[in-house]
Write an enzyme that holds these catalytic residues in place. Structure first.
Site, PDB file in Angstrom:
ATOM      1  N   HIS A   1      -7.760 -37.942  22.228  1.00  0.00           N
ATOM      2  CA  HIS A   1      -7.715 -37.657  23.542  1.00  0.00           C
ATOM      3  C   HIS A   1      -8.958 -38.587  24.663  1.00  0.00           C
ATOM      4  O   HIS A   1      -9.391 -37.867  25.983  1.00  0.00           O
ATOM      5  CB  HIS A   1      -7.946 -35.779  23.765  1.00  0.00           C
TER       6      HIS A   1
HETATM    7  C1  UD1 Z   1     -11.852 -32.246  28.521  1.00  0.00           C
HETATM    8  C2  UD1 Z   1     -13.982 -32.796  28.142  1.00  0.00           C
HETATM    9  C3  UD1 Z   1     -14.167 -32.774  26.985  1.00  0.00           C
HETATM   10  C4  UD1 Z   1     -13.197 -32.047  26.008  1.00  0.00           C
HETATM   11  C5  UD1 Z   1     -11.440 -32.062  26.716  1.00  0.00           C
HETATM   12  C6  UD1 Z   1     -11.358 -30.773  25.234  1.00  0.00           C
HETATM   13  C7  UD1 Z   1     -15.055 -32.955  30.339  1.00  0.00           C
HETATM   14  C8  UD1 Z   1     -15.428 -34.339  31.223  1.00  0.00           C
HETATM   15  N1  UD1 Z   1     -14.097 -33.474  29.371  1.00  0.00           N
HETATM   16  O1  UD1 Z   1     -11.250 -33.238  28.932  1.00  0.00           O
HETATM   17  O2  UD1 Z   1     -15.328 -33.100  26.547  1.00  0.00           O
HETATM   18  O3  UD1 Z   1     -13.545 -32.761  24.718  1.00  0.00           O
HETATM   19  O4  UD1 Z   1     -11.873 -31.236  27.773  1.00  0.00           O
HETATM   20  O5  UD1 Z   1     -10.224 -30.871  25.567  1.00  0.00           O
HETATM   21  O6  UD1 Z   1     -15.194 -31.825  30.706  1.00  0.00           O
HETATM   22  N2  UD1 Z   1      -4.556 -31.081  31.072  1.00  0.00           N
HETATM   23  C9  UD1 Z   1      -3.067 -30.900  31.317  1.00  0.00           C
HETATM   24  N3  UD1 Z   1      -3.009 -29.159  31.137  1.00  0.00           N
HETATM   25  C10 UD1 Z   1      -4.702 -28.572  30.694  1.00  0.00           C
HETATM   26  C11 UD1 Z   1      -6.115 -28.996  31.398  1.00  0.00           C
HETATM   27  C12 UD1 Z   1      -5.468 -30.995  31.432  1.00  0.00           C
HETATM   28  O7  UD1 Z   1      -2.214 -30.843  31.679  1.00  0.00           O
HETATM   29  O8  UD1 Z   1      -4.486 -27.197  30.695  1.00  0.00           O
HETATM   30  C13 UD1 Z   1      -3.973 -32.429  31.512  1.00  0.00           C
HETATM   31  C14 UD1 Z   1      -4.792 -33.154  33.372  1.00  0.00           C
HETATM   32  O9  UD1 Z   1      -3.241 -33.837  33.253  1.00  0.00           O
HETATM   33  C15 UD1 Z   1      -5.837 -33.385  33.652  1.00  0.00           C
HETATM   34  C16 UD1 Z   1      -6.384 -34.100  31.822  1.00  0.00           C
HETATM   35  O10 UD1 Z   1      -5.548 -33.525  31.389  1.00  0.00           O
HETATM   36  O11 UD1 Z   1      -5.954 -34.547  34.226  1.00  0.00           O
HETATM   37  C17 UD1 Z   1      -7.522 -34.044  31.424  1.00  0.00           C
HETATM   38  O12 UD1 Z   1      -8.052 -33.232  32.007  1.00  0.00           O
HETATM   39  P1  UD1 Z   1      -9.605 -32.067  32.152  1.00  0.00           P
HETATM   40  O13 UD1 Z   1     -10.156 -31.491  31.745  1.00  0.00           O
HETATM   41  O14 UD1 Z   1      -9.600 -33.471  33.216  1.00  0.00           O
HETATM   42  O15 UD1 Z   1      -9.760 -33.448  30.517  1.00  0.00           O
HETATM   43  P2  UD1 Z   1     -10.422 -33.778  29.932  1.00  0.00           P
HETATM   44  O16 UD1 Z   1      -9.447 -34.877  29.070  1.00  0.00           O
HETATM   45  O17 UD1 Z   1      -9.146 -32.527  28.792  1.00  0.00           O
HETATM   46  N1  UDP Z   2      -7.735 -27.521  18.631  1.00  0.00           N
HETATM   47  C1  UDP Z   2      -6.883 -26.281  18.531  1.00  0.00           C
HETATM   48  N2  UDP Z   2      -5.222 -26.903  18.742  1.00  0.00           N
HETATM   49  C2  UDP Z   2      -4.336 -28.283  18.799  1.00  0.00           C
HETATM   50  C3  UDP Z   2      -6.354 -29.231  18.761  1.00  0.00           C
HETATM   51  C4  UDP Z   2      -7.668 -28.363  18.908  1.00  0.00           C
HETATM   52  O1  UDP Z   2      -6.865 -25.059  18.670  1.00  0.00           O
HETATM   53  O2  UDP Z   2      -3.990 -28.426  18.588  1.00  0.00           O
HETATM   54  C5  UDP Z   2      -8.954 -26.753  18.552  1.00  0.00           C
HETATM   55  C6  UDP Z   2      -9.918 -26.748  17.558  1.00  0.00           C
HETATM   56  O3  UDP Z   2     -10.794 -25.453  17.019  1.00  0.00           O
HETATM   57  C7  UDP Z   2     -10.756 -27.876  18.454  1.00  0.00           C
HETATM   58  C8  UDP Z   2     -10.658 -27.382  19.286  1.00  0.00           C
HETATM   59  O4  UDP Z   2      -9.619 -27.230  20.024  1.00  0.00           O
HETATM   60  O5  UDP Z   2     -12.132 -27.828  17.326  1.00  0.00           O
HETATM   61  C9  UDP Z   2     -11.089 -28.192  20.474  1.00  0.00           C
HETATM   62  O6  UDP Z   2     -10.509 -29.664  20.633  1.00  0.00           O
HETATM   63  P1  UDP Z   2     -10.607 -30.579  21.613  1.00  0.00           P
HETATM   64  O7  UDP Z   2     -10.645 -31.882  21.098  1.00  0.00           O
HETATM   65  O8  UDP Z   2      -9.443 -30.228  22.406  1.00  0.00           O
HETATM   66  O9  UDP Z   2     -12.270 -30.642  22.708  1.00  0.00           O
HETATM   67  P2  UDP Z   2     -13.305 -31.237  21.551  1.00  0.00           P
HETATM   68  O10 UDP Z   2     -14.063 -30.148  20.323  1.00  0.00           O
HETATM   69  O11 UDP Z   2     -13.649 -32.910  21.208  1.00  0.00           O
HETATM   70  O12 UDP Z   2     -14.514 -31.489  23.145  1.00  0.00           O
END
Ligand code: UD1
Ligand code: UDP
Length: 384
Positions: free
Chosen positions: A226
């Protein structure tokens, strides 16, 4: 977010006398929830009144509510509902929401604000705490990738600079903070609360159920991707898809795919290989069951690098750097590129690791250590 049935609000009055101290916890994105769970529990145990904020940065059931249900995290007292947006939009919405809550909310001014990890919700809450002069505790302080193209690195640097209590998961984090001039008395090596959650639920991770759910009969790999650096640029995505196909040539790869970049990866042909199985993000317990049984994990996640280290599952991290080098020196992690991923998988499958060390203090007791640091800090302030 909808209320997970049966869970009381975090701050619901109990029969105990009104506790003296209030901690405001700010969570919002998937990785925050398993980190916050043990800290909330340990502070409640110490008689602290927790007020739990969910910023709404993540909102899909599988990215948010499932963690509350499965991990018994109390229902958030407030959901700011900020949703998705640009960095500025999202961060600003959290800033405004938390400031309003602290100044005008029914829960009053907290004695401490506790923030987790490195997401946008974290840095926004840190700014509010600093401006309103509320003590700030940062759980997972001091991690550094030294790569400011990562939004998380910016969030870490700012949050740490503003924090009064820097709660570190590993010795390298302590070194970074010290090197940056953070006073020694503010830094506490407490271990890793993410691993508290992992170990507390270890008997629930069912590899057979995971195999059955995904139709797996032999060895398999798990993939999670991601990071913007991997999934945002269409040319990079094409190369990533080719690399993942190179893994799927060797064994089936189950990919619980984060919503970010999903459309791009699929448009680049991710699914054009029989060995690739893409599913929606899955709940924590099922995810850990899947990871536990995997022969290898390919990831760019921070948390997954840590979890594989403790579960002893080989981890190949598709990134040029990691802010968690302890998972390499004390764990199962290796950094790989798209170009050498397939070869790295081949080598892991040919020589699966044996016994492996676990980083110091990743022992399931970080939550109580964090609670002790916070309670002692507040008691000392009160006595001055
Ligand atoms: C965010 C964090 C990242 C973390 C990740 C964990 C920041 C800058 N980034 O990235 O550090 O590793 O979460 O998963 O805070 N979306 C959905 N459903 C949701 C949430 C998001 O569809 O419930 C989609 C939306 O299109 C959104 C995109 O995911 O624009 C990105 O979501 P966002 O929270 O901005 O950043 P992440 O890439 O999830
Ligand atoms: N995780 C989960 N289901 C998934 C992917 C991840 O439960 O399909 C959990 C897992 O424990 C992971 C946490 O979500 O450590 C956070 O994941 P993510 O990779 O989104 O965030 P990051 O640690 O990179 O910020």
């Amino acid at each position: 977010m909808p209320d997970p049935a049966g869970l009381p609000p975090t701050s619901e009055p109990t029969s105990a006398p009104t506790p003296a101290l209030t901690a405001l916890h700010v969570t919002g994105a998937r990785p925050n929830f398993p980190k916050a769970a043990p800290v909330l529990a340990a502070l409640a145990e110490r008689g602290v009144r927790n007020v739990l904020v969910h910023t709404g940065q993540h909102y899909d059931d599988a990215m948010s509510d499932v963690f509350f249900r499965e991990l018994g995290i109390p229902r958030p007292d407030i959901n700011l509902g900020v949703g998705s947006g640009t960095h500025a939009t999202q961060t600003a919405a959290v800033l405004v929401g938390i400031e309003d809550l602290v100044l005008n909310g029914e829960h009053g001014r907290p004695d401490v604000i506790v923030v987790y990890g490195d997401v946008n919700s974290t840095v926004a809450a840190a700014l509010v705490a600093a401006k309103l002069q509320i003590p700030l505790a940062h759980v997972e302080a001091g991690l550094r990738s030294f790569d400011r193209s990562m939004p998380e690195e910016v969030n870490r640097l700012v949050t740490d600079r503003l924090s009064d209590l820097l709660l570190a998961t590993s010795a390298d984090a302590v070194e970074h903070l010290t090197h940056e001039g953070t006073p020694a008395e503010a830094i506490h090596l407490v271990g890793n609360p993410m691993i508290d959650t992992l170990l507390a639920n270890i008997d629930r991770y069912d590899v057979d159920a995971a195999r059955e759910a995904h139709g797996l009969t032999g060895p398999y790999a798990v993939g999670t991707l991601h990071r913007p650096g991997n999934v945002d640029d269409p040319e990079d995505v094409k190369a990533l898809v080719r690399a993942l196909h190179g893994v799927a040539d060797q064994l089936p790869v189950v990919i619980p795919l984060h919503p970010r970049g999903r459309a791009g990866l699929e448009a680049a042909g991710l699914l054009d290989h029989d060995g690739i199985r893409v599913v929606d993000p899955i709940g924590y317990i099922d995810f850990m069951g899947l990871v536990r049984g995997a022969s290898v994990v390919v990831t760019d996640s921070g948390g997954v690098q840590e979890e594989t280290t403790v579960l002893g599952v080989p981890c190949l991290t598709l990134r040029p750097n990691t802010e968690r080098p302890v998972t390499i020196t004390h764990g199962t992690n290796q950094l790989v590129t798209r170009d050498n991923l397939a070869q790295a998988v081949k080598e892991v499958l040919a020589a699966p690791g044996g016994d492996h060390p676990v980083p110091p203090l990743w022992d399931g007791h970080a939550g109580p250590r964090i609670a002790e640091v916070i309670v002692s800090f507040l008691a000392e302030r009160e006595s001055v």
